[in-house]
Structures are given as structure tokens and as C-alpha cells.
Design a protein around this motif. Structure first.
Motif, PDB file in Angstrom:
ATOM      1  N   GLN A 127       8.562  -7.676   3.044  1.00 47.72           N
ATOM      2  CA  GLN A 127       7.978  -7.093   2.047  1.00 47.72           C
ATOM      3  C   GLN A 127       8.743  -8.031   0.993  1.00 47.72           C
ATOM      4  OE1 GLN A 127       8.341  -2.954   1.114  1.00 47.72           O
ATOM      5  NE2 GLN A 127       8.477  -2.887  -0.862  1.00 47.72           N
TER       6      GLN A 127
ATOM      7  N   THR B 124       8.009 -11.546   0.730  1.00 49.69           N
ATOM      8  CA  THR B 124       6.851 -11.995   0.178  1.00 49.69           C
ATOM      9  C   THR B 124       6.759 -11.613  -1.477  1.00 49.69           C
ATOM     10  OG1 THR B 124       5.646 -10.992   1.986  1.00 49.69           O
ATOM     11  CG2 THR B 124       4.448 -11.230   0.246  1.00 49.69           C
TER      12      THR B 124
ATOM     13  N   GLU C 119      -0.440   3.004  13.743  1.00 49.85           N
ATOM     14  CA  GLU C 119      -0.179   4.297  13.236  1.00 49.85           C
ATOM     15  C   GLU C 119      -1.467   5.224  13.311  1.00 49.85           C
ATOM     16  OE1 GLU C 119       0.892   3.226   9.126  1.00 49.85           O
ATOM     17  OE2 GLU C 119       3.253   3.603   9.623  1.00 49.85           O
TER      18      GLU C 119
ATOM     19  N   LEU D  29      13.378  -4.484  -6.272  1.00 50.22           N
ATOM     20  CA  LEU D  29      13.063  -5.204  -5.228  1.00 50.22           C
ATOM     21  C   LEU D  29      14.005  -4.962  -3.865  1.00 50.22           C
ATOM     22  CD1 LEU D  29      11.310  -7.609  -4.262  1.00 50.22           C
ATOM     23  CD2 LEU D  29      13.140  -9.151  -4.945  1.00 50.22           C
TER      24      LEU D  29
ATOM     25  N   CYS E 245      15.321  -2.135  -3.124  1.00 48.42           N
ATOM     26  CA  CYS E 245      15.219  -0.846  -2.610  1.00 48.42           C
ATOM     27  C   CYS E 245      13.789  -0.676  -2.283  1.00 48.42           C
ATOM     28  CB  CYS E 245      15.609   0.143  -3.541  1.00 48.42           C
ATOM     29  SG  CYS E 245      14.800   0.573  -4.910  1.00 48.42           S
ATOM     30  N   GLY E 246      12.836  -1.557  -2.444  1.00 46.08           N
ATOM     31  CA  GLY E 246      11.587  -1.363  -1.864  1.00 46.08           C
ATOM     32  C   GLY E 246      10.531  -0.842  -2.893  1.00 46.08           C
ATOM     33  N   LEU E 247      10.984  -0.209  -3.934  1.00 48.66           N
ATOM     34  CA  LEU E 247       9.979   0.187  -4.961  1.00 48.66           C
ATOM     35  C   LEU E 247       9.333  -0.708  -5.907  1.00 48.66           C
ATOM     36  CD1 LEU E 247      12.153   3.060  -6.092  1.00 48.66           C
ATOM     37  CD2 LEU E 247      10.212   3.421  -4.809  1.00 48.66           C
TER      38      LEU E 247
ATOM     39  N   THR F  25       7.216  -3.246  -4.835  1.00 48.03           N
ATOM     40  CA  THR F  25       6.066  -3.346  -4.587  1.00 48.03           C
ATOM     41  C   THR F  25       5.528  -2.493  -3.350  1.00 48.03           C
ATOM     42  OG1 THR F  25       6.589  -5.084  -2.910  1.00 48.03           O
ATOM     43  CG2 THR F  25       6.513  -5.784  -4.898  1.00 48.03           C
ATOM     44  N   ASN F  26       4.256  -2.617  -2.797  1.00 47.73           N
ATOM     45  CA  ASN F  26       3.994  -1.948  -1.707  1.00 47.73           C
ATOM     46  C   ASN F  26       4.784  -2.699  -0.423  1.00 47.73           C
ATOM     47  OD1 ASN F  26       2.283  -3.989  -1.070  1.00 47.73           O
ATOM     48  ND2 ASN F  26       0.426  -2.902  -1.548  1.00 47.73           N
ATOM     49  N   ALA F  27       4.226  -2.309   0.651  1.00 46.63           N
ATOM     50  CA  ALA F  27       4.767  -2.983   1.793  1.00 46.63           C
ATOM     51  C   ALA F  27       4.348  -4.348   2.174  1.00 46.63           C
ATOM     52  CB  ALA F  27       4.337  -2.292   3.093  1.00 46.63           C
ATOM     53  N   ASP F  28       3.293  -4.781   1.339  1.00 48.94           N
ATOM     54  CA  ASP F  28       2.724  -6.280   1.637  1.00 48.94           C
ATOM     55  C   ASP F  28       3.617  -6.998   0.620  1.00 48.94           C
ATOM     56  OD1 ASP F  28       0.788  -5.092   3.394  1.00 48.94           O
ATOM     57  OD2 ASP F  28      -0.896  -5.169   1.807  1.00 48.94           O
ATOM     58  N   GLY F  29       4.216  -6.510  -0.249  1.00 51.06           N
ATOM     59  CA  GLY F  29       5.036  -7.315  -0.992  1.00 51.06           C
ATOM     60  C   GLY F  29       4.206  -7.383  -2.369  1.00 51.06           C
ATOM     61  N   SER F  30       3.181  -6.801  -2.303  1.00 46.20           N
ATOM     62  CA  SER F  30       2.164  -6.830  -3.564  1.00 46.20           C
ATOM     63  C   SER F  30       2.482  -5.845  -4.424  1.00 46.20           C
ATOM     64  CB  SER F  30       0.776  -6.663  -2.854  1.00 46.20           C
ATOM     65  OG  SER F  30      -0.060  -6.897  -4.070  1.00 46.20           O
ATOM     66  N   ALA F  31       2.544  -6.366  -5.974  1.00 51.45           N
ATOM     67  CA  ALA F  31       2.709  -5.362  -7.092  1.00 51.45           C
ATOM     68  C   ALA F  31       1.218  -4.725  -7.341  1.00 51.45           C
ATOM     69  CB  ALA F  31       2.854  -6.346  -8.266  1.00 51.45           C
TER      70      ALA F  31
ATOM     71  N   HIS G  90       6.326   5.944  -1.195  1.00 51.53           N
ATOM     72  CA  HIS G  90       7.621   5.334  -0.825  1.00 51.53           C
ATOM     73  C   HIS G  90       8.489   6.556  -0.544  1.00 51.53           C
ATOM     74  CE1 HIS G  90       6.310   1.827  -3.292  1.00 51.53           C
ATOM     75  NE2 HIS G  90       6.877   1.125  -2.357  1.00 51.53           N
TER      76      HIS G  90
ATOM     77  N   TRP H 237      16.721   2.508   0.890  1.00 55.82           N
ATOM     78  CA  TRP H 237      15.534   1.618   1.060  1.00 55.82           C
ATOM     79  C   TRP H 237      14.338   2.646   0.870  1.00 55.82           C
ATOM     80  CZ3 TRP H 237      13.538  -2.971   0.433  1.00 55.82           C
ATOM     81  CH2 TRP H 237      12.428  -3.161   1.022  1.00 55.82           C
TER      82      TRP H 237
ATOM     83  N   ARG I 181       5.452   4.266   3.407  1.00 52.49           N
ATOM     84  CA  ARG I 181       5.062   4.937   4.379  1.00 52.49           C
ATOM     85  C   ARG I 181       3.515   5.657   3.996  1.00 52.49           C
ATOM     86  NH1 ARG I 181       6.360   3.210   8.366  1.00 52.49           N
ATOM     87  NH2 ARG I 181       6.008   5.180   9.746  1.00 52.49           N
TER      88      ARG I 181
ATOM     89  N   GLN J 125       0.459   4.698   4.777  1.00 48.26           N
ATOM     90  CA  GLN J 125      -0.597   5.089   5.887  1.00 48.26           C
ATOM     91  C   GLN J 125      -0.209   6.300   7.024  1.00 48.26           C
ATOM     92  OE1 GLN J 125      -3.287   3.491   6.300  1.00 48.26           O
ATOM     93  NE2 GLN J 125      -3.044   1.788   4.571  1.00 48.26           N
TER      94      GLN J 125
END
Lengths: 440, 571
Positions: A156, A159, A281, B300, B302-304, B306-312, B344, B351, B355, B357
Motif C-alpha cells: 500500500q 504504491t 477472504e 501514509l 498509518c494506512g489512512l 489510501t485504500n489497500a491498493d495504495g489508491s486515493a 480502515h 496501522w 479490511r 472486504q
């Protein structure tokens, strides 16, 4: 965990390397600082040569998100040899398929009147046992999912950083390497284009090109004029992949059970580069996304369902949902393929078919480069190809973690960062699943 | 005999097949499962609403200022415990300075009356949101109103508002989409974070339409210039000081900001600012230095971001809850169609793992374009469900062209174990009826009750007021914090973390009023507790540091948790 720190170190090294001369963009959790990777690495001649290609005054942005990499990192963090686990699962799944086929054959004979009760019971027992073993083997794969997910985290952040970098680059011409099928690639490209960048996009796989065009079409239509897409033909399996996709789609649509559909869709997901973790999942809730059973008589199937695979806790909703999702993907991929063909025909001036891998390797040999057989030298081929294209100024911005591992060995890691290196004592001898680590 | 045998075989096959394999290993932690049985009833019931349709440009948006619709807020203007509705309306592209402006609606019998004139609120132009907070610590709710243009600060003096924008030094030009209030520097007063969207000039020609999925649609935000946000510190003397430069806000790459909330997201006892940006990475501003105040973007890391794809993502709406019952805040955001809303979940090491899905929130959201969202227990079974107001940006949207419709139903997502599932009950007529929703605000409108209501201002229909279900196995309980120390401005405890223990389960809530899109909910905390729970144990982690414990009754009406009545405990 030591393995993870090693990977973290590699990413840190790559980031340092990448941003030499730029403000560091390393995420805060990357604490390691081992200096530029190019300084005194303990590389063999081939590795050094390859690296020199990559580092020689180039500006390249590699946009890639690999779920496989995520699994790989997670597996290493969990002390699991992923390859061995996958091999075990495949073997178990194959065994389960054969056992199921045998069971259905015995059942078919029984329905035809040739009843051998002992054989029937034994066939069923063996099939259930094989199925259970396959499920256990598959469950071992998911051990990489329920950890802290350092792989997902690394992916993540890498990317997001790559996308940000692409947006913030000021060079007029940038070569972007595309790999895989991630929709985020086009997102990043679009942002850069909207900021006035001129991009050359080198698709390392046809899937990457197809995906990019699909996303472009979905978003805003044809590829902008400021983008030049270069199609690499390294991925020789593209046509086979599409053919397999067609076949899997057909099987999914003609499946007579949810399990068959799930299995076919699993292959579709794989062929379309869907996120494997999402599939896992989904499978976790659904039960198993196992390979399909052998073809059966419809009458038997209808009576067997759902007992063979257990009750669906979501009453088939999930299967239906996944089917819808996968069909969307397929539609996009196929449309994009059509568009790809059209554009290749109509815009040959801005499209360039790059030589096949064998030709590249042969050409490299002519130049006196040592190119061993196999896939290990894709870096070199990429570098060579890029040089041949006459790119003037490039530097590696974001790299592929997995390939980087081949450039930095444990010995070097121990030298430059002893605190983070992997000592033999730290290496677990077996993972939680009981699979020996590093056995292969 | 053969036939009999065949039948027997079939029975045997069937009976054998009925043996099911053991379930796969269980997913992560499950919150407490309510012991009570659920009852089926409508989650939201329409009640009398102001008879007005919110105004924001033309009926179908032609340019990006017209997209976001009007803002909705709940405010207790005169401190009588009965909430008023404040509507922040836009104008028209041809006359952006002379729109209908803000409108205040007060309860009158069973209906609502326009009380704007009596309130002194005279804010026109292109208003986008109104956020109540106590500027001076005098106990009444003042207002900051964001606009496309200069934002406005209104002081409340006994129910009548006065424009003190210039007097207070509140200089906030730009396209403000909302204001988040909270005690960022821990001095006991509410500071104001203004979220800005993009550079827009009403005098310039409209940008050309752009292609999107084969359709020509209005341009933006991509290709336009994002505007930086602003942080104003409140000294408690009625003045707001712009510290964006010295606090480091100006050093952060701007995004297309749509919403923000202020609370302690990482559990370090210091307030953080989470900013939801449209198509640009979200920001999590953490205080890295108290004196002088300095903030850095840690999203960045802490993961907030973007999504898990790294996409905004688009991040139109934000909601904070605790889905995995670990006592740490989890963040839910609403996003564009063909994308997923994103959950998230906080995890070890600070982090926030995507989650989406795993909790079943991805696929149900893909056809919808979400805006306002809330965690709220819709079926009174003890766990928090999700409500999402939807509606597309582009009027051209159809399932055929964009895999999504212009008018969309409301998503009610019911918590079921460790997943959320879409609720499709026939009882929820309101939710099922497609509309073009945008802003919404939540609160108990009359403090003698404890059932919250949802106020919305759709683009395509008059305003709505929906009362939440009151029938279920458990009972609703609504708390409101009161920091009653003399001279303190953050009287409602904005940003506080509250732990409510009814003896059978523990609920974690965070006071974040501004997170719904372009508006503000009441600073109330909603929980469902056992019918036989006469008293609640409440622990409040106040935004300025200390924690207090309280034992309070579970109603009737909104229960005030006064800081002075609590016992100070270790955080």
C-alpha cells in the motif's frame, strides 16, 4: 520477523536509492538507512551489470502492485515457505479431484445398478478424506492473511508513494513501467497527465496494457495524446490467458453448482489478476474455492448440493456476488482487448511492438552480455530495452521488491545492517503449518 | 429389488452428503453478541420536516460547485435542549453572491417554522456547511459557516447571531467544504480546522466537459488546483488565529478536501485531525510539537491515506466506530461508484488496515456513490450498523453507462457477526426509494427523548426528517458531554472518547460532529443498552488529557455527563 525486517530494509534501500538527490519520501515506519544501494554492493558480475543498467542516469517509474508480493512478504513474516505450502495445496487439490472423480464414477455405476456397497463407501471415505486434506492445505495458505499483514502494508505504501512520485515529477518525459492488472495504475497515470506530464508507458505484460486501456476507457476514453504506450511482448502467454479466460467464463456461466461456478470464477479471478486476498477472504466465508469436481450427471449434482461442500453460510449470496464481480472484470478485460487490437491497428505510429524475449536475449548475447537462461534476467532485458528506446534521463523511482531480493543477498545485508540481517539461528525451521521453511 | 436398491442408494448418497466439513478457521475477534432476539421494524420512519427543498445551483449540476448540494447541521440555538435545523444553501452560477443563503428552522408544534430572520443569521452567497461550537466558553453555540468565498463566523448571544468574522480575525477565503472543531492544542477551547476543496472562479468561463465512461460530464476535481486547508487556534477571547503557516499546514501538499474530524485516533491522548480528500490521499495531521504547535501528515505511514491498493479515493463521508471491539477507533469512508467504501480497522502498531472486504463492505457499495454516513444501531440489537446516503455526481449516470444511477437508494448495512450485510427489508420504504442524497445530520431533536433523528437535504426532493427505530430488544440511550468547568470553551467535549458500560457490553464512542458530509450532527453519543440497565458506567477520556468516570442513569431523555461530577481516573 527477521525476514520481514530484511524486506523492510530492501524497501528502505530502494527508497534511498530512488530519492538520491530528492527529498526523502520514505514512509515513517522505514527506519533503516543503509545509504545508496549502489555503493559497494556485494554483487556478482551479472547483478552488477544489471544494476548499472538500471541506475545509469535513468528516470523510470515502476507502477506495480503485486498481491503475490504481499503474500510472499506475509509468508516470510510468518515463517512460512509459501511455495512449499502452495505446492502442497495443489497436490492435495489434485488428489481431491481424483478421489472425487473416482467417487462419482462409483456412484454413477451404483445408479446404473452396479452396486458395490463396499467400494462405494470406500470411495466416499477417500474422497472426503482427500477433500479435508485439501481444505487443510488451503487453510495453511491463509496463515499469511491473518498476520499483521506487513506485505499489504508495504504494498500500500509503496504504491501510494509511487503514485505521488509520478505526480510530482517535473521531467517532461517519463517512462512508466506497467505490470499486472491493478486499476490504480491508470489512476496515477491520469493524474500525472492532468498535471501536464508527457509519459511513455511501457507495459511489461500485455495484461498491464489491457488493464491500462480498460481503465482509460472506463474513465475518460482513449489514451491521451500525451501518453505513448509501448507494448512489450514478453508475456507470450497473453493469448493463452485470454483463451483460458474465455473458457473459464464459459464454465462459470454453464456451471450447474455454485461450487463449480466458484471454482471457475476462481480461475477467472486469477486470470484477470484479481486480488487474491479478496478471493481468499471470500473463500474463507464461503468454504472452499476448490477446483471443480469432475463432470457429473446433473441428477446427481442436484441431489448432492450443497452437502458435498457444506452449507453456504451466506446462502449463496457471496457466490452470486463474486460471479457478478468477476463478470464485470471479464467484460472490461474483453472490451479492452478489443480496444487494444483496434488501437494497435489504427495507431501504429504511437505503438511499438517490442521484440520477443528470446530475440532480446539473443541480441544481448551478440553484445557480449552474459544472459543465463530463465526468468532471472528480466531486469537486464528491461534495462536493455529501455536503453534501446533511447531514453535519455532516467532514474529508478520505485522498484519491485521481489526482484530486488535477487540483487541484495543476506551476506550484503549482514554487512551493511547487522541489526536487521537474518542470522541462521533466527530462521525458523518450520512454519506454523509444519511446512519446512526454505526447503526448496 | 434393483429399484429399491437404487432408492436406497440415493438416500445413502444424500445422507452421506449431508455430512458437512468443519467450518474454516474463524475470522478475527467478534464483538459481544447480543443475547436478545431481533425484531423487524423500519429502521427509519419519516416524520414532519421543514417544507423546503435545499437550493444548490441548477436542478441538474452543470459545474462542480453545484455537485455537493446544501449542508445540514443541528444546533441548539437558545440552549433549551431542542435542536434547530440549519440549512447552508448554495446559489447559482450566474449569481453566486445572491443565493437564498442559510435558513434556520425551529420546531413549531408538530412542524417546523423558518426562524432565520429572528435568529439574525444573514449569510448569503454560496454556503456549504455550518458548524456549531462554543467560541468563547459562554455556554451557547456559535457558528462557523463555510462558503465558496469567504467563510463566516457568527457569535451567538442568547439566541441571536452577530457576524464577527472580521472582529475575530477569521480570514478564511477559498472553497470551504466544512469545518471541524476540536481542541487541537489542549487548552480547553475549540479550535477550527477549515477544509478547502479547490480553486474556483465564478467569473471564469465554465471548464469544458470531460469524457467519463463514454459520457461527457462536468469537469473536476481532477485537473483543477486543490486548495490548502487552514487551522485556526482559539485563544478563548473570541478571536481565532490562523496558524496554518507556523503549524506546518501550509507545508503539506493540498488535497481536494471534503470533510474532516478531530479526535484521538491513535490513542496517544493527543487530538489528531483526519481530513478526507477527494481523489487525493487523505491526511492525518498529528501534533508533533506542542509549543510551538506543529502538525505533520502521518496518513501514509498509518494506512489512512489510501485504500489497500495504495489508491486515493473520493472520501465524501467519514464515520468513526469500533467494529472489532478493541477500544480503538476504526474509520469508515464513503467513496465513488465502481469503487468501494472503505473500512480502515485500527491494528497493532498504529496501522489502519483496509479490511473492507473482510467485513463485507466492498461489493455492496460498488454501484453506489456515498456521501454522509453514520455508525448507528438501526435494529437495537446492541451493535452498530451503518447508514450511507447515496446519489451520483453526474446526472448522466445510468447502470448502462456508468454502472450506477443518478438517484440511488440509501444503504442500510446491518451488522451480522463479523460482517455487514445490506438490509433490504420492505419496511424501509424511505431507504429503498432512490434519491440524490448528499448531506445529513444526526441527533436527538428534543432532549426529553432519546431516539435520534436523521435530517437530510437531498438534491431532488424536499428536506427529510427520519426518526430512528425505537422498538427492539434493547433500548436506546443518548449521552451528551458537558465540560462544565468555568471558562472552558469545549463544553461539549468535541473529540472525547467515551466508554459506556451497561453491565453486559462495553460501547466505545467518539464525539465527532463534523464528519458527515458538509454539516454537523449533534454532539451526542448513541448506544443501545439492556432494558434492565438502570445505570451506566461511563468513562470519558477528555480531549485535553484527563479521564473521568461517571455513573449515570440510562435516561429518560438525553443524559448529561458533567465533567465536574466525575471521578478523575488514570487515562
Amino acid at each position: 520477523m527477521p525476514c520481514m525486517t530484511a524486506l523492510t530494509l530492501m524497501l528502505a534501500a530502494m527508497t534511498c536509492l530512488v530519492h538520491a538527490g530528492h527529498a526523502p519520501l520514505a514512509p515513517p515506519w522505514l527506519k533503516a538507512d543503509i545509504g545508496p544501494l549502489s555503493e559497494g554492493l556485494d554483487l556478482d558480475e551479472t547483478q552488477r551489470e544489471t544494476l548499472s543498467f538500471l541506475l545509469e542516469d535513468q528516470e523510470i517509474i515502476w507502477l506495480q502492485t503485486q498481491q503475490a508480493l504481499r503474500r510472499s512478504i506475509n509468508a516470510q513474516a510468518a515463517g512460512v515457505d509459501l511455495r512449499a505450502v502452495e505446492d502442497l495445496w495443489r497436490a492435495a487439490a489434485q488428489h481431491a479431484r481424483e478421489a472425487a472423480r473416482h467417487r462419482h464414477e462409483v456412484e454413477r455405476r451404483a445408479l446404473d445398478g452396479d452396486v458395490d456397497m463396499a467400494a462405494l463407501m470406500e470411495a466416499r471415505r477417500l474422497a472426503e478424506q482427500a477433500s479435508e486434506e485439501a481444505r487443510r492445505a488451503r487453510a495453511n495458505l491463509s496463515v499469511t492473511r491473518w498476520q499483521a499483514d506487513p506485505g499489504g502494508r508495504a504494498l500500500q505504501q509503496a504504491t501510494a508513494l509511487a503514485h505521488r512520485d509520478l505526480e510530482q515529477r517535473t521531467n517532461e518525459r517519463i517512462l512508466v513501467l506497467l505490470d499486472g492488472h491493478q486499476r490504480t495504475q491508470w489512476d496515477a497515470v491520469r493524474r500525472a497527465v492532468l498535471r501536464g506530464r508527457r509519459l511513455r508507458l511501457l507495459a511489461l505484460t500485455n495484461g498491464g496494457a489491457v488493464n491500462l486501456l480498460a481503465e482509460a476507457r472506463n474513465a475518460e476514453g482513449p489514451l491521451p495524446e500525451s501518453c505513448e504506450l509501448i507494448l512489450s511482448r514478453w508475456a507470450q502467454d497473453t493469448d493463452l490467458r485470454l483463451e483460458a479466460l474465455h473458457r473459464a467464463l464459459f464454465e462459470a456461466r454453464t456451471a450447474t453448482t455454485d461450487q463449480e461456478a466458484a471454482a471457475a470464477l476462481g480461475r477467472v479471478d486469477e486470470l484477470c489478476g484479481r486480488q487474491v486476498d479478496d478471493t481468499l477472504e471470500a473463500a474463507h466465508v464461503l468454504g472452499e474455492t476448490m477446483p471443480s469436481l469432475a463432470p457429473l450427471k446433473r441428477s446427481i449434482l442436484s441431489r448432492c448440493y450443497p452437502a458435498t461442500w457444506g452449507p453456504d453460510p451466506l446462502d449463496s449470496l457471496l457466490t452470486e456476488a463474486r460471479r457478478a464481480q468477476a463478470e464485470d472484470v471479464i467484460a472490461v478485460v474483453l472490451q479492452a482487448r478489443q480496444q487494444l487490437d483496434d488501437q494497435l491497428a489504427g495507431r501504429s505510429a504511437t505503438w511499438m511492438g517490442v521484440e520477443r524475449q528470446a530475440q532480446l536475449m539473443q541480441r544481448a548475447r551478440h553484445r557480449g552480455m552474459h544472459v543465463p537462461e530463465g526468468q532471472r534476467n528480466q531486469w537486464k532485458l528491461i534495462a536493455q530495452e529501455m536503453r534501446d528506446m533511447g531514453e535519455a534521463r532516467r532514474s529508478l523511482v520505485q522498484g519491485q521488491l521481489g526482484h530486488l531480493q535477487r540483487l541484495v543477498g543476506p551476506k550484503r545485508l549482514a554487512k551493511v545492517a547487522p541489526d536487521l540481517s537474518i542470522s541462521p539461528e533466527d530462521s525458523p525451521t518450520s512454519g506454523p503449518s509444519g511446512v519446512p521453511v526454505n526447503e526448496r | 429389488m434393483k429399484c429399491t436398491l437404487q432408492v436406497g442408494m440415493c438416500v445413502l448418497i444424500l445422507s452421506g452428503c449431508a455430512e458437512t466439513p468443519s467450518p474454516p478457521s474463524s475470522p478475527p475477534t467478534s464483538p459481544a453478541t447480543p443475547e436478545a432476539r431481533k425484531t423487524d421494524s423500519a429502521w427509519w420512519t419519516p416524520v414532519a420536516a421543514p417544507e423546503m427543498q435545499a437550493h444548490c445551483g441548477s436542478e441538474l449540476p452543470e459545474a462542480i460547485p453545484e455537485v455537493n448540494g446544501a449542508g445540514v447541521s443541528l444546533i441548539d440555538v437558545d440552549g433549551d435542549g431542542v435542536l434547530e435545523i440549519l440549512l447552508a444553501q448554495g446559489a447559482t452560477l450566474g449569481a453566486p453572491e445572491s443565493g437564498p443563503g442559510c435558513r434556520l428552522f425551529r420546531r413549531q408544534g408538530e412542524g417546523w417554522a423558518d426562524a432565520t430572520a429572528a435568529s439574525g443569521i444573514e449569510v448569503h452567497g454560496w454556503a456549504t456547511s455550518a458548524t456549531p461550537f462554543d467560541l468563547e466558553g459562554d455556554g451557547d453555540s456559535d457558528l462557523v459557516i463555510t462558503r465558496i468565498g469567504n467563510d463566516v463566523l457568527l457569535r451567538n448571544d442568547g439566541g441571536r447571531f452577530t457576524d464577527i468574522t472580521h472582529e475575530a480575525g477569521f480570514n478564511s477565503p477559498g472553497w470551504g467544504t466544512c469545518a471541524a472543531v476540536g481542541d487541537v492544542n489542549g487548552d480547553g477551547f475549540c479550535d477550527v480546522y477549515i477544509v478547502n476543496y479547490l480553486d474556483w472562479n465564478f467569473d471564469a468561463p465554465l471548464p469544458k466537459d470531460v469524457p467519463f465512461m463514454g459520457q461527457q460530464v462536468l469537469a473536476g476535481p481532477r485537473g483543477m488546483a486543490p486548495q490548502g486547508d487552514r487551522l485556526f487556534l482559539n485563544a478563548g477571547d473570541g478571536r481565532l488565529t490562523d496558524v496554518s503557516e507556523r503549524a506546518g499546514i501550509n507545508d503539506i501538499a493540498p488535497g481536494f478536501g471534503l470533510n474532516a474530524l478531530i479526535t484521538d485516533l491513535d490513542g496517544d491522548g493527543v487530538q489528531d485531525i483526519l481530513v478526507g480528500n477527494d481523489t487525493t490521499p487523505n491526511m492525518l495531521l498529528r501534533v508533533v510539537s506542542d509549543e510551538p504547535l506543529k502538525l505533520e501528515d502521518a496518513a501514509l505511514g498509518c494506512g489512512l491515506a489510501t485504500n489497500a491498493d495504495g489508491s486515493a479515493q473520493a472520501t465524501m463521508g467519514l464515520a468513526v466506530g469500533d467494529v472489532n471491539a478493541d477500544g480503538m477507533p476504526d474509520v469508515f469512508s464513503t467513496n465513488f461508484s465502481s469503487d468501494t467504501n472503505t473500512l480502515h480497522v485500527s491494528s497493532a502498531g498504529g496501522w489502519f488496515a483496509d479490511r473492507t472486504q473482510a467485513w463485507g463492505l466492498g461489493l455492496p457499495s460498488r454501484p453506489f456513490l456515498g456521501w454522509t454516513t453514520f455508525f448507528l444501531d438501526g435494529d437495537l440489537d446492541g451493535d452498530e450498523d451503518l447508514l450511507i446516503l447515496n446519489g451520483h455526481v453526474y446526472p448522466q449516470a445510468t447502470m448502462q453507462t456508468m454502472d450506477s444511477e443518478w438517484a440511488q437508494p440509501v444503504l442500510l448495512l446491518e451488522r451480522d457477526g463479523n460482517r455487514f450485510a445490506r438490509r433490504t427489508s420492505d419496511l424501509d420504504h424511505w431507504a429503498a426509494s432512490p434519491s440524490v442524497h448528499r448531506a445529513g445530520a444526526l441527533g436527538v431533536l428534543d432532549d426529553r427523548a432519546s431516539v435520534p433523528s436523521l435530517v437530510t437535504a437531498p438534491r431532488d426532493r424536499p428536506m427529510e426528517v427520519l426518526r430512528a427505530s425505537a422498538s427492539g430488544p434493547l433500548q436506546r440511550c443518548t449521552l451528551q458531554l458537558v465540560d462544565d468547568r468555568p471558562g472552558i470553551g469545549n463544553r461539549e467535549g468535541h473529540g472525547a472518547h467515551v466508554v459506556i458500560d451497561d453491565g453486559t457490553r462495553v460501547h466505545h464512542r467518539w464525539v465527532t460532529t463534523s464528519s458527515p458530509f458538509q454539516g454537523a450532527s449533534a454532539a451526542q453519543l448513541h448506544a443501545t443498552v439492556g432494558q434492565g440497565a438502570p445505570r451506566l458506567q461511563v468513562r470519558v477520556n477528555w480531549p485535553d488529557g484527563p479521564s473521568t468516570t461517571h455513573e449515570v442513569p440510562c435516561g429518560p431523555g438525553v443524559v448529561r455527563v458533567r465533567r465536574s461530577e466525575g471521578t478523575i481516573t488514570e487515562p
